[in-house]
Design an enzyme around this catalytic site. Structure first.
Site, PDB file in Angstrom:
ATOM      1  N   GLU A 151       0.898  -1.148   0.012  1.00  0.00           N
ATOM      2  CA  GLU A 151       0.133   0.076   0.066  1.00  0.00           C
ATOM      3  C   GLU A 151       1.111   1.237  -0.153  1.00  0.00           C
ATOM      4  O   GLU A 151       1.805   1.501   0.780  1.00  0.00           O
ATOM      5  CB  GLU A 151      -1.130   0.012   1.120  1.00  0.00           C
ATOM      6  CG  GLU A 151      -1.500   1.117   1.284  1.00  0.00           C
ATOM      7  CD  GLU A 151      -2.791   0.964   2.256  1.00  0.00           C
ATOM      8  OE1 GLU A 151      -3.746   2.176   2.349  1.00  0.00           O
ATOM      9  OE2 GLU A 151      -2.780   0.265   3.139  1.00  0.00           O
ATOM     10  N   GLU A 245     -13.021   2.241   2.394  1.00  0.00           N
ATOM     11  CA  GLU A 245     -12.367   2.476   3.627  1.00  0.00           C
ATOM     12  C   GLU A 245     -12.478   3.728   4.151  1.00  0.00           C
ATOM     13  O   GLU A 245     -12.340   4.844   3.253  1.00  0.00           O
ATOM     14  CB  GLU A 245     -10.784   2.543   3.342  1.00  0.00           C
ATOM     15  CG  GLU A 245      -9.852   2.585   4.586  1.00  0.00           C
ATOM     16  CD  GLU A 245      -8.561   2.281   4.452  1.00  0.00           C
ATOM     17  OE1 GLU A 245      -7.866   1.689   4.819  1.00  0.00           O
ATOM     18  OE2 GLU A 245      -7.910   3.169   3.363  1.00  0.00           O
TER      19      GLU A 245
END
Length: 296
Positions: A151, A245
């Site tokens: 990420e 998210e």
């Protein structure tokens, strides 16, 4: 309008702040009810998860699962201190075992450094430690049919990779087929020049996507150009997971909420938020697939 081909996911922190059996059940039930295909657990406290129970609940609900995590300063694999690096490597290995045990095939997140603003740039020895640890982790993951996704986080959360180009260079150095790139629109909004070029540069090495608004609240209530991002995903024919998210002080995870600086109450009704996001993603992705260069 054509059906989208991406599994749509939601982060467990929309529902619950821990991985206790009761909160796992709540997260699984809510994720299914909101129409998602995948649930992502942060393993900030996940080493205490009842993995057999979690796997059974996920399978009963017909949900896919992914796991993610960052590291603490005393377990930072980008450190020059061998003991600190060793603790980080052990934590990553244990977290991978949890991921596989609950049926996950994706282990995502900032797997390469402590989470938080660094006091100085990444050193060459520190980067070499990251590469060595992740080479070993990738080999362990391959044995369990798990893909690692790196990420890309903003400069206030890591000094290892902040852009798609940084991540591609790191993945090249690790040199494993099961190491992919993980784009997150919240971080891209801070670090990238636009929402399209990084997607095109990553191309078929994109393995996981986080969708978050610039303030991490309701999708469409901020200024991120999701339309351009969705079209870029269609252009590279991305069919992997896309996970929503969002964080609010309404759901508190001990430690992690402070690490993520979740001071503001951006929403209080997780189900309303998640259903809105599911509709937003479904409509936006389907429209982009219909009108872009991807196959509808």
């Amino acid at each position: 309008m054509s059906q989208i081909r991406n599994p749509l996911g939601v982060h467990a922190l929309v529902w619950a702040g821990s991985t206790s059996p009761a909160e796992v059940e709540l997260a699984v039930r809510s994720t299914r009810e909101a129409g998602y295909d995948l649930l992502e657990f942060s393993l900030h406290d996940g080493l205490t998860m009842d993995t057999a129970h979690a796997r059974a609940e996920l399978e009963k609900a017909g949900l896919k699962v992914a796991c993610s995590r960052g590291l603490a300063p005393d377990a930072d694999v980008s450190s020059e201190d061998p003991a600190v690096v060793a603790r980080g490597a052990q934590l990553l290995s244990q977290s991978l075992e949890v991921t596989a045990a609950i049926g996950g095939t994706m282990f995502a997140g900032a797997l390469y450094s402590a989470f938080g603003k660094a006091a100085q740039p990444l050193s060459a020895p520190g980067r070499a430690n990251v590469v060595a640890v992740l080479k070993d982790l990738a080999a362990q993951a391959a044995e369990k049919n798990v893909t690692l996704t790196l990420e890309i986080c903003n400069r206030y959360e890591t000094n290892v990779i902040n852009t798609a180009r940084d991540a591609l260079r790191l993945a090249d150095d690790i040199g494993a087929d099961n190491v992919k790139i993980h784009l997150d629109t919240y971080h891209m909004n801070i670090e990238e020049a636009d929402m399209v070029r990084p997607v095109l540069e990553v191309g078929d090495r994109l393995g996981y996507v986080h969708i978050g608004e610039n303030h991490r609240g309701y999708l469409g209530s901020g200024h991120i150009d999701f339309n351009a991002f969705f079209h870029a995903l269609a252009d590279i024919d991305y069919t992997g997971p896309i996970t929503f998210e969002s964080f609010s002080s309404a759901v508190v995870a001990p430690g992690l909420s402070n690490d993520l600086a979740i001071w503001r109450n951006l929403w209080s009704d997780g189900m309303d938020l998640a259903r809105h996001a599911h509709s937003y993603l479904t409509n936006g992705l389907a429209a982009a697939a219909q009108n872009g260069h991807g196959n509808p």
